[in-house]
Design a protein around this motif. Structure first.
Motif, PDB file in Angstrom:
ATOM      1  N   VAL A 170       9.569   0.983   0.340  1.00  0.00           N
ATOM      2  CA  VAL A 170       9.295   2.415   0.150  1.00  0.00           C
ATOM      3  C   VAL A 170      10.517   3.115  -0.428  1.00  0.00           C
ATOM      4  CG1 VAL A 170       8.611   4.553   1.271  1.00  0.00           C
ATOM      5  CG2 VAL A 170       7.579   2.399   2.000  1.00  0.00           C
ATOM      6  N   LEU A 171      11.694   2.772   0.057  1.00  0.00           N
ATOM      7  CA  LEU A 171      12.920   3.362  -0.501  1.00  0.00           C
ATOM      8  C   LEU A 171      13.053   3.049  -1.980  1.00  0.00           C
ATOM      9  CD1 LEU A 171      15.514   2.708   2.347  1.00  0.00           C
ATOM     10  CD2 LEU A 171      14.804   4.945   1.484  1.00  0.00           C
ATOM     11  N   TRP A 172      12.744   1.825  -2.359  1.00  0.00           N
ATOM     12  CA  TRP A 172      12.809   1.466  -3.781  1.00  0.00           C
ATOM     13  C   TRP A 172      11.799   2.283  -4.580  1.00  0.00           C
ATOM     14  CZ3 TRP A 172       9.666  -1.586  -7.284  1.00  0.00           C
ATOM     15  CH2 TRP A 172      10.339  -1.952  -8.449  1.00  0.00           C
ATOM     16  N   GLY A 173      10.645   2.535  -4.002  1.00  0.00           N
ATOM     17  CA  GLY A 173       9.619   3.297  -4.705  1.00  0.00           C
ATOM     18  C   GLY A 173       9.943   4.765  -4.867  1.00  0.00           C
ATOM     19  N   VAL A 174      10.738   5.329  -3.942  1.00  0.00           N
ATOM     20  CA  VAL A 174      11.022   6.770  -3.990  1.00  0.00           C
ATOM     21  C   VAL A 174      12.412   7.059  -4.561  1.00  0.00           C
ATOM     22  CG1 VAL A 174       9.480   7.252  -2.056  1.00  0.00           C
ATOM     23  CG2 VAL A 174      11.920   6.876  -1.612  1.00  0.00           C
ATOM     24  N   LEU A 175      12.990   6.095  -5.263  1.00  0.00           N
ATOM     25  CA  LEU A 175      14.239   6.376  -5.957  1.00  0.00           C
ATOM     26  C   LEU A 175      14.054   7.574  -6.888  1.00  0.00           C
ATOM     27  CD1 LEU A 175      15.409   2.775  -6.950  1.00  0.00           C
ATOM     28  CD2 LEU A 175      16.523   4.301  -5.306  1.00  0.00           C
ATOM     29  N   GLY A 203       3.698   9.948  -7.746  1.00  0.00           N
ATOM     30  CA  GLY A 203       4.477  10.256  -8.938  1.00  0.00           C
ATOM     31  C   GLY A 203       3.597  10.528 -10.139  1.00  0.00           C
ATOM     32  N   LEU A 204       2.528   9.753 -10.293  1.00  0.00           N
ATOM     33  CA  LEU A 204       1.635   9.929 -11.436  1.00  0.00           C
ATOM     34  C   LEU A 204       0.814  11.208 -11.315  1.00  0.00           C
ATOM     35  CD1 LEU A 204       0.409   6.252 -11.918  1.00  0.00           C
ATOM     36  CD2 LEU A 204       2.136   7.490 -13.244  1.00  0.00           C
ATOM     37  N   VAL A 205       0.396  11.551 -10.100  1.00  0.00           N
ATOM     38  CA  VAL A 205      -0.361  12.784  -9.897  1.00  0.00           C
ATOM     39  C   VAL A 205       0.494  13.997 -10.235  1.00  0.00           C
ATOM     40  CG1 VAL A 205      -1.401  14.256  -8.127  1.00  0.00           C
ATOM     41  CG2 VAL A 205      -1.980  11.825  -8.228  1.00  0.00           C
ATOM     42  N   VAL A 206       1.729  14.003  -9.744  1.00  0.00           N
ATOM     43  CA  VAL A 206       2.629  15.125 -10.043  1.00  0.00           C
ATOM     44  C   VAL A 206       2.921  15.183 -11.542  1.00  0.00           C
ATOM     45  CG1 VAL A 206       4.955  16.045  -9.665  1.00  0.00           C
ATOM     46  CG2 VAL A 206       3.635  15.116  -7.741  1.00  0.00           C
ATOM     47  N   ALA A 241       9.956  14.773  -3.530  1.00  0.00           N
ATOM     48  CA  ALA A 241      11.073  15.209  -4.369  1.00  0.00           C
ATOM     49  C   ALA A 241      11.263  14.263  -5.548  1.00  0.00           C
ATOM     50  CB  ALA A 241      12.349  15.286  -3.536  1.00  0.00           C
ATOM     51  N   SER A 242      11.119  12.962  -5.299  1.00  0.00           N
ATOM     52  CA  SER A 242      11.253  11.987  -6.371  1.00  0.00           C
ATOM     53  C   SER A 242      10.163  12.166  -7.421  1.00  0.00           C
ATOM     54  CB  SER A 242      11.196  10.569  -5.797  1.00  0.00           C
ATOM     55  OG  SER A 242      11.142   9.605  -6.812  1.00  0.00           O
ATOM     56  N   ALA A 243       8.938  12.415  -6.977  1.00  0.00           N
ATOM     57  CA  ALA A 243       7.833  12.629  -7.910  1.00  0.00           C
ATOM     58  C   ALA A 243       8.074  13.856  -8.773  1.00  0.00           C
ATOM     59  CB  ALA A 243       6.521  12.766  -7.137  1.00  0.00           C
ATOM     60  N   ALA A 244       8.542  14.937  -8.155  1.00  0.00           N
ATOM     61  CA  ALA A 244       8.821  16.155  -8.904  1.00  0.00           C
ATOM     62  C   ALA A 244       9.967  15.943  -9.892  1.00  0.00           C
ATOM     63  CB  ALA A 244       9.148  17.293  -7.941  1.00  0.00           C
ATOM     64  N   MET A 251       0.832  -1.207   0.000  1.00  0.00           N
ATOM     65  CA  MET A 251       0.000   0.000   0.000  1.00  0.00           C
ATOM     66  C   MET A 251       0.869   1.261   0.000  1.00  0.00           C
ATOM     67  SD  MET A 251      -3.322  -0.907   2.363  1.00  0.00           S
ATOM     68  CE  MET A 251      -2.397  -1.452   3.794  1.00  0.00           C
ATOM     69  N   LEU A 252       1.927   1.250   0.794  1.00  0.00           N
ATOM     70  CA  LEU A 252       2.829   2.397   0.801  1.00  0.00           C
ATOM     71  C   LEU A 252       3.520   2.560  -0.541  1.00  0.00           C
ATOM     72  CD1 LEU A 252       4.374   2.025   4.362  1.00  0.00           C
ATOM     73  CD2 LEU A 252       2.899   3.879   3.560  1.00  0.00           C
ATOM     74  N   TYR A 253       3.908   1.433  -1.136  1.00  0.00           N
ATOM     75  CA  TYR A 253       4.544   1.510  -2.456  1.00  0.00           C
ATOM     76  C   TYR A 253       3.560   2.071  -3.484  1.00  0.00           C
ATOM     77  CZ  TYR A 253       6.429   0.224  -6.946  1.00  0.00           C
ATOM     78  OH  TYR A 253       6.875   0.285  -8.248  1.00  0.00           O
ATOM     79  N   ALA A 254       2.334   1.567  -3.465  1.00  0.00           N
ATOM     80  CA  ALA A 254       1.324   2.076  -4.399  1.00  0.00           C
ATOM     81  C   ALA A 254       1.111   3.574  -4.198  1.00  0.00           C
ATOM     82  CB  ALA A 254       0.010   1.322  -4.208  1.00  0.00           C
ATOM     83  N   GLY A 255       1.204   4.024  -2.948  1.00  0.00           N
ATOM     84  CA  GLY A 255       1.071   5.455  -2.678  1.00  0.00           C
ATOM     85  C   GLY A 255       2.194   6.267  -3.307  1.00  0.00           C
ATOM     86  N   THR A 256       3.427   5.739  -3.260  1.00  0.00           N
ATOM     87  CA  THR A 256       4.548   6.467  -3.880  1.00  0.00           C
ATOM     88  C   THR A 256       4.348   6.572  -5.382  1.00  0.00           C
ATOM     89  OG1 THR A 256       5.957   4.511  -4.245  1.00  0.00           O
ATOM     90  CG2 THR A 256       6.107   5.592  -2.100  1.00  0.00           C
ATOM     91  N   ARG A 257       3.876   5.498  -6.006  1.00  0.00           N
ATOM     92  CA  ARG A 257       3.672   5.517  -7.452  1.00  0.00           C
ATOM     93  C   ARG A 257       2.498   6.419  -7.819  1.00  0.00           C
ATOM     94  NH1 ARG A 257       7.497   5.260  -7.738  1.00  0.00           N
ATOM     95  NH2 ARG A 257       7.014   6.628  -9.442  1.00  0.00           N
TER      96      ARG A 257
END
Length: 394
Positions: free
Chosen positions: A151-156, A42-45, A379-382, A33-39
């Motif tokens: 989560v770290l892998w997701g926010v690379l 990223g898509l929203v940004v 920051a990763s999403a941006a 769920m946390l990973y899906a949140g990071t993705r």
């Protein structure tokens, strides 16, 4: 760490009774769920940035750079070549077949086009990759580390690639579960998944190395090599299966091009190859001697940080399969020629090097850890949105 001599059965979610698989998925649910949140962030940004820039996020995710080559293979098969003005030749034989094969299969049985099928494959397999990464972290260091690792892998910084019609998510899923299978001595599964990873990307050789070297250590003591066929048939089966995907495709390209070195000739046409890192060192050196210098300094610090993390993994005495796999990925990515801007993307599968950071995170207070990961995620999403709206390939 849990006992590595468990029975040779399938990994969670891969052939085990439904109740066991469900329990494993339930344990991994917070990480997923946390990973899906990071993705999703990223898509929203990316969508917001695209609305301002007047570009389609869908096109950025499905129809740029390598995704175009994959979808062409899915639609037309192999044989497409581009001859550039500088004399170089770009052939689609450089791309391994599993990802475009799945694109073709999904588009054949659904209304999705090949590019959209590629996006669907990448999205689904990214969740399996996150699950596999969690399983490895949970097995070796506990559930909290497994969650932090995912989560770290997701926010690379280049995590947006996990949401593109690219093969990184598929490969990482296969690699993570193969490594998990080696850790738990499920040798046949390790070999099968390594073979599939070898059909996905050239770096599948790193998964084969993890299987082979761990198996060698397993069989070395005493007279076990002599008795291997009788008492270690599953180990030998995994060893035999592991390279079949990578080797099979290279042999097929050799037959297709009528050259024993056909695949490597194709890679040379793209300017790719293995030179021990000389070209990359020259590239970094060039950035360091010409103003504004900042790019070269940042790149050098990034490489130093990667090497420091790997040394930290060794000092933590991570299990041998993790060290061999992540070390091989680092060597293959950093010591190869080619598009230097692609190296961050090529390093995405090296998730074990994030384990020292995950351990450090779980030692913080939960609120501080959440704030840190949330800030890095934003920051990763941006950065991902800025990157995809730029001109260079990931």
């Amino acid at each position: 760490m849990t006992d590595l001599a468990q029975a040779d059965t399938a990994p969670p979610g891969a052939g085990l009774p439904g109740g066991v698989a469900l329990a494993a998925l339930r344990r991994a649910a917070p990480a997923l769920m946390l990973y899906a949140g990071t993705r999703a962030l990223g898509l929203v940004v990316l969508a917001g940035w695209g609305a301002v820039a007047g570009k389609s996020p869908h096109q950025l995710l499905t129809a740029r750079w390598d995704s175009l080559w994959y979808s062409r293979i899915a639609e037309e098969g192999y044989g497409y070549t581009i001859h550039l003005a500088d004399g170089s030749v770009h052939s689609n034989l450089a791309f391994f077949p599993l990802f475009p094969g799945l694109e073709h299969a999904v588009s054949a049985v659904t209304p999705l086009s090949a590019p959209d099928a590629g996006l669907a494959v990448s999205s689904v397999t990214s969740l399996f990759a996150a699950w596999g990464i969690f399983a490895v972290g949970d097995l070796v260091y506990g559930r909290r580390v497994g969650i932090a690792l995912v989560v770290l892998w997701g926010v690379l910084p280049v995590g947006i690639v996990q949401s593109m019609a690219y093969s990184e998510s598929l490969f990482t899923a296969l690699a993570a579960w193969s490594v998990y299978a080696v850790l738990t001595r499920r040798w046949v599964w390790a070999g099968v998944l390594a073979a599939l990873a070898g059909l996905t990307r050239p770096v599948g050789a790193a998964v084969v190395a993890a299987v082979w070297i761990t198996a060698a250590v397993e069989l070395l003591p005493g007279e076990r090599w002599r008795r291997a066929f009788h008492t270690h048939r599953r180990v030998l089966a995994g060893v035999v299966l592991a390279p079949l995907g990578w080797l099979g495709y290279v042999v097929w390209v050799a037959a297709r091009t009528d050259s024993l070195t056909g695949y490597f000739d194709v890679q040379n046409g793209w300017g790719n190859g293995f030179d021990g890192g000389l070209a990359f060192a020259a590239f970094v050196g060039g950035l360091l001697v010409h103003p504004p210098f900042i790019a070269g300094i940042a790149l050098l610090l990034g490489v130093i940080a990667l090497l420091w993390l790997y040394v930290a993994c060794v000092r933590q005495r991570q299990p041998l399969p993790l060290l061999v796999y992540s070390g091989s990925v680092l060597v293959l990515a950093l010591a190869a020629k080619g598009y230097f801007g692609s190296k961050p993307r090529l390093l995405i599968p090296a998730f074990p090097v994030l384990i020292p950071l995950a351990i450090a995170l779980v030692r913080l207070r939960p609120a501080r850890s959440a704030l840190l990961l949330g800030s890095v995620g934003l920051a990763s999403a941006a950065y991902g949105a800025w990157w995809l709206h730029g001109s260079g390939p990931p």
